[in-house]
Design a protein around this motif. Structure first.
Motif, PDB file in Angstrom:
ATOM      1  N   ASN A  84       0.834  -1.212   0.000  1.00  0.00           N
ATOM      2  CA  ASN A  84       0.000   0.000   0.000  1.00  0.00           C
ATOM      3  C   ASN A  84       0.861   1.251   0.000  1.00  0.00           C
ATOM      4  OD1 ASN A  84      -2.460  -1.206  -0.200  1.00  0.00           O
ATOM      5  ND2 ASN A  84      -2.865  -1.226   2.007  1.00  0.00           N
ATOM      6  N   ARG A  87       2.144   1.723  -3.467  1.00  0.00           N
ATOM      7  CA  ARG A  87       1.055   2.158  -4.350  1.00  0.00           C
ATOM      8  C   ARG A  87       0.812   3.653  -4.244  1.00  0.00           C
ATOM      9  NH1 ARG A  87      -3.250  -2.690  -3.237  1.00  0.00           N
ATOM     10  NH2 ARG A  87      -2.317  -4.223  -4.627  1.00  0.00           N
ATOM     11  N   ARG A  88       1.088   4.203  -3.060  1.00  0.00           N
ATOM     12  CA  ARG A  88       0.892   5.648  -2.908  1.00  0.00           C
ATOM     13  C   ARG A  88       1.938   6.446  -3.670  1.00  0.00           C
ATOM     14  NH1 ARG A  88      -1.189   5.202   3.361  1.00  0.00           N
ATOM     15  NH2 ARG A  88      -3.130   4.227   2.724  1.00  0.00           N
ATOM     16  N   PHE A  94      -7.321   5.031 -15.616  1.00  0.00           N
ATOM     17  CA  PHE A  94      -7.936   3.877 -16.272  1.00  0.00           C
ATOM     18  C   PHE A  94      -8.737   4.274 -17.513  1.00  0.00           C
ATOM     19  CE2 PHE A  94      -7.548   3.316 -11.748  1.00  0.00           C
ATOM     20  CZ  PHE A  94      -7.075   2.021 -11.583  1.00  0.00           C
ATOM     21  N   ASN A  98     -13.039   5.429 -13.668  1.00  0.00           N
ATOM     22  CA  ASN A  98     -13.201   4.896 -12.304  1.00  0.00           C
ATOM     23  C   ASN A  98     -13.267   5.969 -11.223  1.00  0.00           C
ATOM     24  OD1 ASN A  98     -13.151   2.452 -13.540  1.00  0.00           O
ATOM     25  ND2 ASN A  98     -11.113   1.884 -12.858  1.00  0.00           N
ATOM     26  N   GLN A 102     -20.490   8.992  -6.376  1.00  0.00           N
ATOM     27  CA  GLN A 102     -21.267   9.713  -5.373  1.00  0.00           C
ATOM     28  C   GLN A 102     -20.477  10.873  -4.743  1.00  0.00           C
ATOM     29  OE1 GLN A 102     -24.407   9.001  -5.171  1.00  0.00           O
ATOM     30  NE2 GLN A 102     -24.378   7.044  -6.247  1.00  0.00           N
ATOM     31  N   LEU A 115      -7.330   9.000   2.238  1.00  0.00           N
ATOM     32  CA  LEU A 115      -6.872   7.655   2.579  1.00  0.00           C
ATOM     33  C   LEU A 115      -5.602   7.706   3.416  1.00  0.00           C
ATOM     34  CD1 LEU A 115      -7.362   5.681  -0.766  1.00  0.00           C
ATOM     35  CD2 LEU A 115      -8.822   5.636   1.256  1.00  0.00           C
TER      36      LEU A 115
ATOM     37  N   VAL B 121     -13.912   0.976  -9.802  1.00  0.00           N
ATOM     38  CA  VAL B 121     -13.757   1.987  -8.756  1.00  0.00           C
ATOM     39  C   VAL B 121     -13.017   1.380  -7.557  1.00  0.00           C
ATOM     40  CG1 VAL B 121     -14.993   3.539  -7.211  1.00  0.00           C
ATOM     41  CG2 VAL B 121     -15.824   3.179  -9.526  1.00  0.00           C
ATOM     42  N   GLU B 123     -10.930  -1.094  -7.768  1.00  0.00           N
ATOM     43  CA  GLU B 123      -9.545  -1.253  -8.224  1.00  0.00           C
ATOM     44  C   GLU B 123      -8.787   0.078  -8.105  1.00  0.00           C
ATOM     45  OE1 GLU B 123      -8.847  -2.085 -12.394  1.00  0.00           O
ATOM     46  OE2 GLU B 123      -7.416  -3.639 -11.823  1.00  0.00           O
ATOM     47  N   ALA B 124      -9.457   1.169  -8.474  1.00  0.00           N
ATOM     48  CA  ALA B 124      -8.815   2.487  -8.384  1.00  0.00           C
ATOM     49  C   ALA B 124      -8.438   2.796  -6.932  1.00  0.00           C
ATOM     50  CB  ALA B 124      -9.741   3.565  -8.937  1.00  0.00           C
ATOM     51  N   ALA B 125      -9.354   2.491  -5.999  1.00  0.00           N
ATOM     52  CA  ALA B 125      -9.069   2.730  -4.586  1.00  0.00           C
ATOM     53  C   ALA B 125      -7.876   1.894  -4.134  1.00  0.00           C
ATOM     54  CB  ALA B 125     -10.297   2.416  -3.740  1.00  0.00           C
ATOM     55  N   LYS B 126      -7.848   0.630  -4.594  1.00  0.00           N
ATOM     56  CA  LYS B 126      -6.709  -0.235  -4.258  1.00  0.00           C
ATOM     57  C   LYS B 126      -5.417   0.365  -4.791  1.00  0.00           C
ATOM     58  CE  LYS B 126      -8.634  -4.910  -4.296  1.00  0.00           C
ATOM     59  NZ  LYS B 126      -8.601  -6.127  -5.134  1.00  0.00           N
ATOM     60  N   SER B 127      -5.478   0.894  -6.017  1.00  0.00           N
ATOM     61  CA  SER B 127      -4.264   1.433  -6.636  1.00  0.00           C
ATOM     62  C   SER B 127      -3.744   2.648  -5.865  1.00  0.00           C
ATOM     63  CB  SER B 127      -4.516   1.805  -8.104  1.00  0.00           C
ATOM     64  OG  SER B 127      -5.162   3.063  -8.209  1.00  0.00           O
ATOM     65  N   MET B 128      -4.624   3.256  -5.055  1.00  0.00           N
ATOM     66  CA  MET B 128      -4.180   4.398  -4.241  1.00  0.00           C
ATOM     67  C   MET B 128      -3.715   3.937  -2.867  1.00  0.00           C
ATOM     68  SD  MET B 128      -7.260   6.967  -5.047  1.00  0.00           S
ATOM     69  CE  MET B 128      -8.129   6.723  -6.567  1.00  0.00           C
ATOM     70  N   GLY B 129      -3.674   2.641  -2.649  1.00  0.00           N
ATOM     71  CA  GLY B 129      -3.195   2.127  -1.377  1.00  0.00           C
ATOM     72  C   GLY B 129      -4.259   2.056  -0.298  1.00  0.00           C
ATOM     73  N   ALA B 130      -5.537   1.992  -0.675  1.00  0.00           N
ATOM     74  CA  ALA B 130      -6.606   1.889   0.320  1.00  0.00           C
ATOM     75  C   ALA B 130      -6.602   0.508   0.966  1.00  0.00           C
ATOM     76  CB  ALA B 130      -7.957   2.151  -0.330  1.00  0.00           C
ATOM     77  N   GLY B 131      -6.804   0.463   2.282  1.00  0.00           N
ATOM     78  CA  GLY B 131      -6.908  -0.807   2.990  1.00  0.00           C
ATOM     79  C   GLY B 131      -8.328  -1.346   2.888  1.00  0.00           C
ATOM     80  N   GLN B 134     -10.920   0.784   4.661  1.00  0.00           N
ATOM     81  CA  GLN B 134     -11.137   2.047   3.929  1.00  0.00           C
ATOM     82  C   GLN B 134     -11.991   1.815   2.685  1.00  0.00           C
ATOM     83  OE1 GLN B 134      -6.980   3.239   3.511  1.00  0.00           O
ATOM     84  NE2 GLN B 134      -7.384   5.054   4.753  1.00  0.00           N
ATOM     85  N   LYS B 138     -15.302   3.850   2.686  1.00  0.00           N
ATOM     86  CA  LYS B 138     -15.254   5.031   1.830  1.00  0.00           C
ATOM     87  C   LYS B 138     -15.645   4.767   0.377  1.00  0.00           C
ATOM     88  CE  LYS B 138     -11.786   7.533   4.513  1.00  0.00           C
ATOM     89  NZ  LYS B 138     -12.545   8.772   4.744  1.00  0.00           N
ATOM     90  N   VAL B 139     -15.683   3.502  -0.010  1.00  0.00           N
ATOM     91  CA  VAL B 139     -16.065   3.207  -1.394  1.00  0.00           C
ATOM     92  C   VAL B 139     -17.367   2.412  -1.456  1.00  0.00           C
ATOM     93  CG1 VAL B 139     -15.363   2.169  -3.584  1.00  0.00           C
ATOM     94  CG2 VAL B 139     -13.643   3.229  -2.115  1.00  0.00           C
ATOM     95  N   PRO B 142     -20.688   4.240   0.516  1.00  0.00           N
ATOM     96  CA  PRO B 142     -21.243   5.423  -0.173  1.00  0.00           C
ATOM     97  C   PRO B 142     -21.668   5.156  -1.616  1.00  0.00           C
ATOM     98  CG  PRO B 142     -18.957   5.831   0.555  1.00  0.00           C
ATOM     99  CD  PRO B 142     -19.303   4.460   0.975  1.00  0.00           C
ATOM    100  N   GLU B 143     -20.899   4.323  -2.333  1.00  0.00           N
ATOM    101  CA  GLU B 143     -21.247   4.074  -3.732  1.00  0.00           C
ATOM    102  C   GLU B 143     -22.517   3.233  -3.839  1.00  0.00           C
ATOM    103  OE1 GLU B 143     -19.493   4.981  -6.906  1.00  0.00           O
ATOM    104  OE2 GLU B 143     -18.999   6.518  -5.446  1.00  0.00           O
TER     105      GLU B 143
END
Lengths: 338, 221
Positions: A84, A87-88, A94, A98, A102, A115, B121, B123-131, B134, B138-139, B142-143
């Motif tokens: 993680n 990844r940051r 994409f 993506n 909301q 995050l 979406v 996958e995008a959160a994962k790519s930002m390092g979301a646990g 999270q 957060k995904v 709400p989604e």
């Protein structure tokens, strides 16, 4: 290229998928060095494995063989938290953007900072800067559904850059966009690369994208790297069959007859001269143009032409001699090369 | 058709009891159902943290509970009811069986809402390092919110339907009035009136939830 350490090194990378129909090798023995500050393209036909490859770089897909080394750190040895963390340092955009449907534009850009628990006022400030940079400062309250494809991708780019990543991974980022929007987005990616020094990795199936912005390119075919090189090198002299196919497209599958074919390579120098006209005047023989294309690659005219020589052996020899003495890069090709 | 004051009182009390049973049961069922739904989605073999064993066991347990007809479940869980609320009669006594029946149902509704969330979406959160947490908080939540609200309309209506069976075990509410007076004492008018009130309640729940879902859904231009 040995003088500097690559920012990303793919070392004998492999990826297998186990499906009900058996094991599928998506990637096999991929070795690539990507250097800091370059725009690196990875091109291939659909199903070649390029999307899997880009997902291995940030471990969205875990490789089944080999390793990804990011800034000297082997990702194979990292735990979930370590991955993680890496990844940051890598933003990703994409084909389908993506965005969080909301959340409004501003909150989408704030998301990666949220995050990592960046204080809110700081995050909002940074998000506004980024939105300004991508040209959407006036749309921060809009929701993704209210934006065009190009605008959505701009938001996605701003979001991917929010955490100051060193690398930006682009997975078919322009494939869902029209030609004009594609051009504008590619221009933006180039600007980001030049201004912020972010290393950009572009996955695409379109040669046009590679020509427009990439410094170097890897061609991937059937799970393997077919060839790697600078864009001008690959463009003027593709060595692999897939390279030729991607550069020349499908236009050369016509029946060529059985006389000799020669590929003339325009490496920038020759493109200012009327090569073919001179050849015909000098040799006094008719030649048939089977294929020709010239493209502007980073300001240099690069291209190639495939000509069919006369059947007469003497005339054929004269043309070959002319090409050799005039110093025009060329090679004999066969129908099987395409 | 006119009713005497006592009957009117009874109907009003019935409405109150029904709203109480449905309200309390819905809240408790959701408190249990949402986490179960999250676990079902997250531990799925294609989920964000695959643990197939947990997914399978939980899935089977949910299917078992859902397979038992409510009226049978009501009787089977009587020891639990006794232990939890200390009585087997009245509106309170219907809450534990309602929750036990509705929570697994809600877990499945929540699961299906979460599965509608675009995999890209996540996958995008994962790519930002979301646990994992999270991504859920957060995904996914709400989604999936618009879909969860539509699901809530269906779930609460189902709970309302179940609550009508409270009459069989000495519970209260409109269902009990319909059964005890309308069915056992042939007071057809009373039965129709309670049924009409139930229809109105269902309409209100459905309409409120749908409007809430539409008003908060940002995918609509």
């Amino acid at each position: 290229m040995e003088q500097k350490e690559p920012i990303i090194r793919l070392d004998h990378l492999g990826k297998e998928f186990h499906t009900v129909n058996g094991t599928v090798k998506a990637l096999e023995d991929i070795n690539l060095d990507i250097y800091a500050g370059e725009i690196f393209g990875i091109i291939g036909l659909s199903g070649a494995g390029k999307s899997t490859l880009v997902r291995c770089i940030n471990y969205l897909e875990v490789p089944t063989a080999g390793d990804v080394v990011f800034e000297g750190i082997s990702m194979k040895g990292l735990d979930r938290a370590g991955i993680n963390q890496v990844r940051r340092s890598m933003g990703m955009i994409f084909q389908q953007f993506n965005l969080l449907s909301q959340r409004n534009v501003l909150k989408n850009v704030c998301f990666p900072m949220e995050l990592q628990k960046t204080p809110k006022d700081q995050a909002v400030k940074r998000a506004r800067e980024l939105l300004d940079m991508v040209g959407l400062a006036d749309r921060e309250k809009a929701y993704p559904a209210q934006l065009s494809g190009g605008q959505k991708q701009r938001v996605a780019i701003a979001r991917a850059l929010a955490t100051n990543p060193k690398v930006l991974l682009c997975d078919e980022a322009t494939s869902a966009l029209d030609p004009n929007t594609t051009k504008a987005i590619l221009q933006l990616l180039k600007e980001i690369n030049r201004k912020l020094g972010v290393t950009v990795i572009v996955i695409t199936h379109e040669m046009g994208v590679i020509e427009a912005i990439c410094d170097r390119v890897a061609i991937i075919d059937k799970s393997h790297i077919a060839e790697v090189g600078s864009v001008s090198e690959i463009f003027s002299g593709p060595k692999s069959a897939i390279g030729r196919q991607l550069i020349m497209g499908d236009t050369v599958h016509a029946d060529f007859g059985d006389s000799k074919l020669v590929r003339i390579i325009f490496d920038g120098r020759a493109s200012n001269e009327p090569v073919l006209a001179n050849l015909i005047l000098a040799c006094k023989v008719p030649v048939n143009i089977m294929y020709a294309a010239t493209k502007d690659v980073n300001g240099t005219a690069l291209g190639q032409m495939i000509i069919q020589l006369p059947k007469d052996e003497g005339e054929e020899k004269r043309v070959m001699n002319y090409l050799a003495t005039a110093g025009i890069p060329h090679e004999e090709v066969t129908r099987d090369d395409f | 058709m006119t009713f005497d004051a006592a009957t009117m009182d009874m109907i009003l009390k019935g409405i109150q009891e029904t709203l109480y049973m449905v309200g309390v049961s819905s809240v408790l069922s959701y408190l249990i159902g949402i986490p179960l739904g999250i676990v079902l989605v997250v531990t799925d073999k294609n989920g964000i943290r695959p643990i197939p064993a947990v997914q399978t066991v939980l899935g089977i347990a949910i299917n078992l509970l859902r397979a038992v007809p409510f009226i049978i479940l009501l009787i089977m869980v009587m020891p639990i009811t006794q232990a939890l609320v200390g009585t087997l009669v009245g509106s309170k006594a219907i809450v534990p069986p309602l929750v036990i029946a509705a929570a697994p149902y809600i877990a499945r509704m929540v699961e299906s809402s979460f599965k509608e969330v675009d995999a890209g979406v996540i996958e995008a959160a994962k790519s930002m390092g979301a646990g994992t947490f999270q991504i859920v908080w957060k995904v996914l939540l709400p989604e999936a919110k618009p879909s969860l609200l539509v699901g809530a309309a269906i779930s609460i209506t189902t709970i309302l339907g179940y609550s009508a069976m409270a009459g069989f075990v000495g519970g209260g509410g409109l269902g009990a009035i319909a059964i005890n007076h309308g069915y056992y004492r042939y007071e057809l008018g009373l039965m129709l009136v309670t049924a009409a009130i139930l229809v109105i309640i269902v309409q209100i729940i459905q309409e409120v939830m749908m409007r809430l879902s539409r008003a908060t859904d940002r995918r609509i231009r």
